[in-house]
Design a protein around this motif. Structure first.
Motif, PDB file in Angstrom:
ATOM      1  N   GLN A  29      58.580 -26.178  36.506  1.00 52.13           N
ATOM      2  CA  GLN A  29      57.392 -27.010  36.674  1.00 52.13           C
ATOM      3  C   GLN A  29      56.119 -26.170  36.751  1.00 52.13           C
ATOM      4  O   GLN A  29      55.119 -26.474  36.106  1.00 52.13           O
ATOM      5  CB  GLN A  29      57.519 -27.875  37.935  1.00 52.13           C
ATOM      6  CG  GLN A  29      56.477 -28.985  38.045  1.00 52.13           C
ATOM      7  CD  GLN A  29      56.692 -30.076  37.001  1.00 52.13           C
ATOM      8  OE1 GLN A  29      57.777 -30.211  36.441  1.00 52.13           O
ATOM      9  NE2 GLN A  29      55.657 -30.857  36.739  1.00 52.13           N
ATOM     10  N   ARG A  30      56.160 -25.088  37.523  1.00 51.23           N
ATOM     11  CA  ARG A  30      54.972 -24.236  37.664  1.00 51.23           C
ATOM     12  C   ARG A  30      54.590 -23.634  36.317  1.00 51.23           C
ATOM     13  O   ARG A  30      53.412 -23.605  35.949  1.00 51.23           O
ATOM     14  CB  ARG A  30      55.233 -23.123  38.685  1.00 51.23           C
ATOM     15  CG  ARG A  30      54.031 -22.178  38.888  1.00 51.23           C
ATOM     16  CD  ARG A  30      54.385 -21.005  39.779  1.00 51.23           C
ATOM     17  NE  ARG A  30      55.414 -20.160  39.175  1.00 51.23           N
ATOM     18  CZ  ARG A  30      55.162 -19.252  38.238  1.00 51.23           C
ATOM     19  NH1 ARG A  30      53.932 -19.090  37.768  1.00 51.23           N
ATOM     20  NH2 ARG A  30      56.147 -18.521  37.739  1.00 51.23           N
ATOM     21  N   GLU A  31      55.571 -23.156  35.566  1.00 54.71           N
ATOM     22  CA  GLU A  31      55.290 -22.556  34.267  1.00 54.71           C
ATOM     23  C   GLU A  31      54.727 -23.588  33.284  1.00 54.71           C
ATOM     24  O   GLU A  31      53.850 -23.263  32.471  1.00 54.71           O
ATOM     25  CB  GLU A  31      56.567 -21.936  33.694  1.00 54.71           C
ATOM     26  CG  GLU A  31      57.050 -20.697  34.427  1.00 54.71           C
ATOM     27  CD  GLU A  31      57.930 -21.011  35.621  1.00 54.71           C
ATOM     28  OE1 GLU A  31      58.511 -20.068  36.188  1.00 54.71           O
ATOM     29  OE2 GLU A  31      58.040 -22.201  35.998  1.00 54.71           O
ATOM     30  N   THR A  32      55.222 -24.823  33.365  1.00 59.86           N
ATOM     31  CA  THR A  32      54.708 -25.870  32.475  1.00 59.86           C
ATOM     32  C   THR A  32      53.272 -26.218  32.839  1.00 59.86           C
ATOM     33  O   THR A  32      52.419 -26.397  31.954  1.00 59.86           O
ATOM     34  CB  THR A  32      55.592 -27.124  32.557  1.00 59.86           C
ATOM     35  OG1 THR A  32      56.951 -26.778  32.278  1.00 59.86           O
ATOM     36  CG2 THR A  32      55.123 -28.179  31.558  1.00 59.86           C
ATOM     37  N   GLU A  33      52.987 -26.317  34.108  1.00 58.60           N
ATOM     38  CA  GLU A  33      51.616 -26.596  34.542  1.00 58.60           C
ATOM     39  C   GLU A  33      50.673 -25.466  34.123  1.00 58.60           C
ATOM     40  O   GLU A  33      49.515 -25.718  33.734  1.00 58.60           O
ATOM     41  CB  GLU A  33      51.586 -26.804  36.048  1.00 58.60           C
ATOM     42  CG  GLU A  33      52.264 -28.098  36.488  1.00 58.60           C
ATOM     43  CD  GLU A  33      52.365 -28.245  37.996  1.00 58.60           C
ATOM     44  OE1 GLU A  33      51.932 -27.309  38.722  1.00 58.60           O
ATOM     45  OE2 GLU A  33      52.879 -29.283  38.453  1.00 58.60           O
ATOM     46  N   GLU A  34      51.157 -24.223  34.165  1.00 58.01           N
ATOM     47  CA  GLU A  34      50.348 -23.092  33.709  1.00 58.01           C
ATOM     48  C   GLU A  34      50.089 -23.196  32.209  1.00 58.01           C
ATOM     49  O   GLU A  34      48.982 -22.903  31.734  1.00 58.01           O
ATOM     50  CB  GLU A  34      51.037 -21.774  34.036  1.00 58.01           C
ATOM     51  CG  GLU A  34      50.211 -20.544  33.658  1.00 58.01           C
ATOM     52  CD  GLU A  34      50.912 -19.241  34.001  1.00 58.01           C
ATOM     53  OE1 GLU A  34      50.235 -18.318  34.492  1.00 58.01           O
ATOM     54  OE2 GLU A  34      52.142 -19.138  33.758  1.00 58.01           O
ATOM     55  N   PHE A  35      51.094 -23.611  31.453  1.00 59.55           N
ATOM     56  CA  PHE A  35      50.949 -23.809  30.012  1.00 59.55           C
ATOM     57  C   PHE A  35      49.837 -24.817  29.725  1.00 59.55           C
ATOM     58  O   PHE A  35      48.976 -24.588  28.855  1.00 59.55           O
ATOM     59  CB  PHE A  35      52.280 -24.286  29.436  1.00 59.55           C
ATOM     60  CG  PHE A  35      52.333 -24.359  27.940  1.00 59.55           C
ATOM     61  CD1 PHE A  35      52.590 -23.228  27.181  1.00 59.55           C
ATOM     62  CD2 PHE A  35      52.150 -25.568  27.273  1.00 59.55           C
ATOM     63  CE1 PHE A  35      52.657 -23.292  25.785  1.00 59.55           C
ATOM     64  CE2 PHE A  35      52.214 -25.640  25.890  1.00 59.55           C
ATOM     65  CZ  PHE A  35      52.468 -24.505  25.138  1.00 59.55           C
ATOM     66  N   ILE A  36      49.835 -25.926  30.448  1.00 61.90           N
ATOM     67  CA  ILE A  36      48.799 -26.953  30.260  1.00 61.90           C
ATOM     68  C   ILE A  36      47.432 -26.415  30.649  1.00 61.90           C
ATOM     69  O   ILE A  36      46.419 -26.681  29.975  1.00 61.90           O
ATOM     70  CB  ILE A  36      49.141 -28.220  31.077  1.00 61.90           C
ATOM     71  CG1 ILE A  36      50.506 -28.779  30.661  1.00 61.90           C
ATOM     72  CG2 ILE A  36      48.044 -29.267  30.919  1.00 61.90           C
ATOM     73  CD1 ILE A  36      50.636 -29.110  29.202  1.00 61.90           C
ATOM     74  N   TYR A  37      47.372 -25.644  31.724  1.00 60.68           N
ATOM     75  CA  TYR A  37      46.102 -25.042  32.147  1.00 60.68           C
ATOM     76  C   TYR A  37      45.538 -24.158  31.036  1.00 60.68           C
ATOM     77  O   TYR A  37      44.340 -24.196  30.738  1.00 60.68           O
ATOM     78  CB  TYR A  37      46.317 -24.233  33.425  1.00 60.68           C
ATOM     79  CG  TYR A  37      45.110 -23.419  33.851  1.00 60.68           C
ATOM     80  CD1 TYR A  37      44.040 -24.028  34.500  1.00 60.68           C
ATOM     81  CD2 TYR A  37      45.047 -22.052  33.586  1.00 60.68           C
ATOM     82  CE1 TYR A  37      42.923 -23.282  34.875  1.00 60.68           C
ATOM     83  CE2 TYR A  37      43.939 -21.305  33.965  1.00 60.68           C
ATOM     84  CZ  TYR A  37      42.887 -21.924  34.599  1.00 60.68           C
ATOM     85  OH  TYR A  37      41.785 -21.187  34.976  1.00 60.68           O
ATOM     86  N   TYR A  38      46.411 -23.367  30.417  1.00 60.23           N
ATOM     87  CA  TYR A  38      45.959 -22.500  29.337  1.00 60.23           C
ATOM     88  C   TYR A  38      45.518 -23.305  28.113  1.00 60.23           C
ATOM     89  O   TYR A  38      44.618 -22.878  27.378  1.00 60.23           O
ATOM     90  CB  TYR A  38      47.060 -21.503  28.954  1.00 60.23           C
ATOM     91  CG  TYR A  38      46.968 -20.193  29.703  1.00 60.23           C
ATOM     92  CD1 TYR A  38      46.406 -19.064  29.125  1.00 60.23           C
ATOM     93  CD2 TYR A  38      47.435 -20.083  31.016  1.00 60.23           C
ATOM     94  CE1 TYR A  38      46.316 -17.857  29.804  1.00 60.23           C
ATOM     95  CE2 TYR A  38      47.358 -18.878  31.713  1.00 60.23           C
ATOM     96  CZ  TYR A  38      46.796 -17.771  31.097  1.00 60.23           C
ATOM     97  OH  TYR A  38      46.702 -16.578  31.778  1.00 60.23           O
TER      98      TYR A  38
END
Length: 338
Positions: free
Chosen positions: A285-294
């Motif tokens: 989940q954290r990595e996916t949220e980071e992907f969206i942030y980028y």
């Protein structure tokens, strides 16, 4: 026509980071151009050197703290732009041959002696991605997205309209442009930037795919507003939302700008809504949220590049004309962005 058209700039509801690497990569760009882009005409090469494409990486991945995690993205941005400029008006069979060879090199085949240098840039990019920890499934995904989305569904679908000067319907225009703008493969560059390859079960999820499509259409519309001065001066260029709205909806230039920005802002609202309501992608989940942030940073960062990098790409005489193209054929109208 009026002597001056006023064109709005897109704005986004999130803060955009600033990269310390912007304006610092000129030496790398010079080496790449000198070694691998000499197949271009001297005039085209002179124009590319003024475009500041080397700063696309820093502007679009401003959160990267290491030079290597930006260089791969800016190398990609340059050869993706050259691919588009070089191929867009070639016969479809020639584009297909170029596309297929690109795919082979991106999948690991070595460039052959005598082949144009752009293939060496693609090979170097693959090596960079491997060094940054990208697995085989990600490398294959990137190669396929470049081949099928960017070239096949983008450049090759757009090219016949530019050659024939036919006018596409707006819904089809959005889909073709979402591919030809190159952001579907470009968004995956987030993975080597962060060091985490988004798994297929997350990447292929309906919500993530919709977010990726939204960012691609948004960036395409963003590009239309930034480049309208150039495109008004090219008779064969109808792949711009402002020109299409004027044609299909019988709108004035100002009305088309307002309607185009309304469409853009509506898509941004949907993008934000979906970004704020992601499914459960545990344990990533954290990595996916980071992907969206980028992705957000890519959208607004590219918008800043148009207006803040000093690029000459969209000024008179700044665009590299395709081998079979005529360039600007109409008198320029002054554009004031606000």
């Amino acid at each position: 026509m009026n002597k001056q058209f006023n064109v709005p700039k897109p704005v986004y509801p999130w803060e955009t980071l600033r990269s310390p690497f912007a304006g610092t990569l000129d030496q790398e760009e010079t080496i790449w151009y000198d070694q691998d882009y000499q197949f271009l005409s001297k005039e085209s090469m002179a124009r590319y050197r003024k475009m500041r494409l080397i700063d696309v990486g820093p502007f679009m991945v401003p959160g990267a703290a290491e030079k290597e995690r930006i260089l791969h993205a800016t190398r990609f941005a340059i050869y993706m732009t050259v691919t588009d400029d070089y191929a867009e008006l070639l016969p479809i069979k020639e584009i297909a041959g170029f596309r297929d060879r690109i795919f082979e090199v991106m999948m690991g085949d070595d460039p052959k002696p005598g082949e144009i240098g752009i293939f060496r840039q693609m090979q170097a990019n693959r090596k960079e991605w491997i060094a940054l920890g990208m697995p085989d499934f990600w490398l294959e995904r990137m190669a396929k997205k470049y081949k099928y989305n960017f070239v096949t569904d983008g450049i090759m679908e757009e090219s016949p309209y530019k050659i024939s000067k036919e006018i596409p319907p707006i819904p089809l225009f959005h889909l073709i442009r979402a591919n030809s703008i190159g952001m579907i493969p470009f968004v995956d560059l987030i993975c080597p930037t962060t060091g985490f390859a988004l798994p297929d079960f997350i990447y292929n999820h309906t919500v993530i795919q919709r977010i990726i499509m939204l960012q691609s259409i948004i960036v395409a519309l963003q590009n239309d507003f930034a480049t309208i001065g150039k495109e008004l001066a090219i008779e064969s260029e109808m792949f711009n939302i402002i020109k299409l709205l004027m044609y299909h909806n019988k709108m004035s230039f100002d009305e088309a700008c307002r309607e185009g920005m309304r469409i853009h802002d509506e898509l941004v609202d949907e993008f934000v809504t979906l970004s704020n309501h992601l499914p459960d992608f545990s344990p990533y989940q954290r990595e996916t949220e980071e992907f969206i942030y980028y992705i957000k940073q890519m959208i607004s960062g590219l918008n800043n590049w148009y207006y803040q990098s000093g690029t000459k790409r969209y000024e008179p005489g700044g665009f590299a004309v395709p081998p079979n193209g005529k360039g600007e054929t109409l008198e320029r109208v002054e554009i004031k962005h606000f």
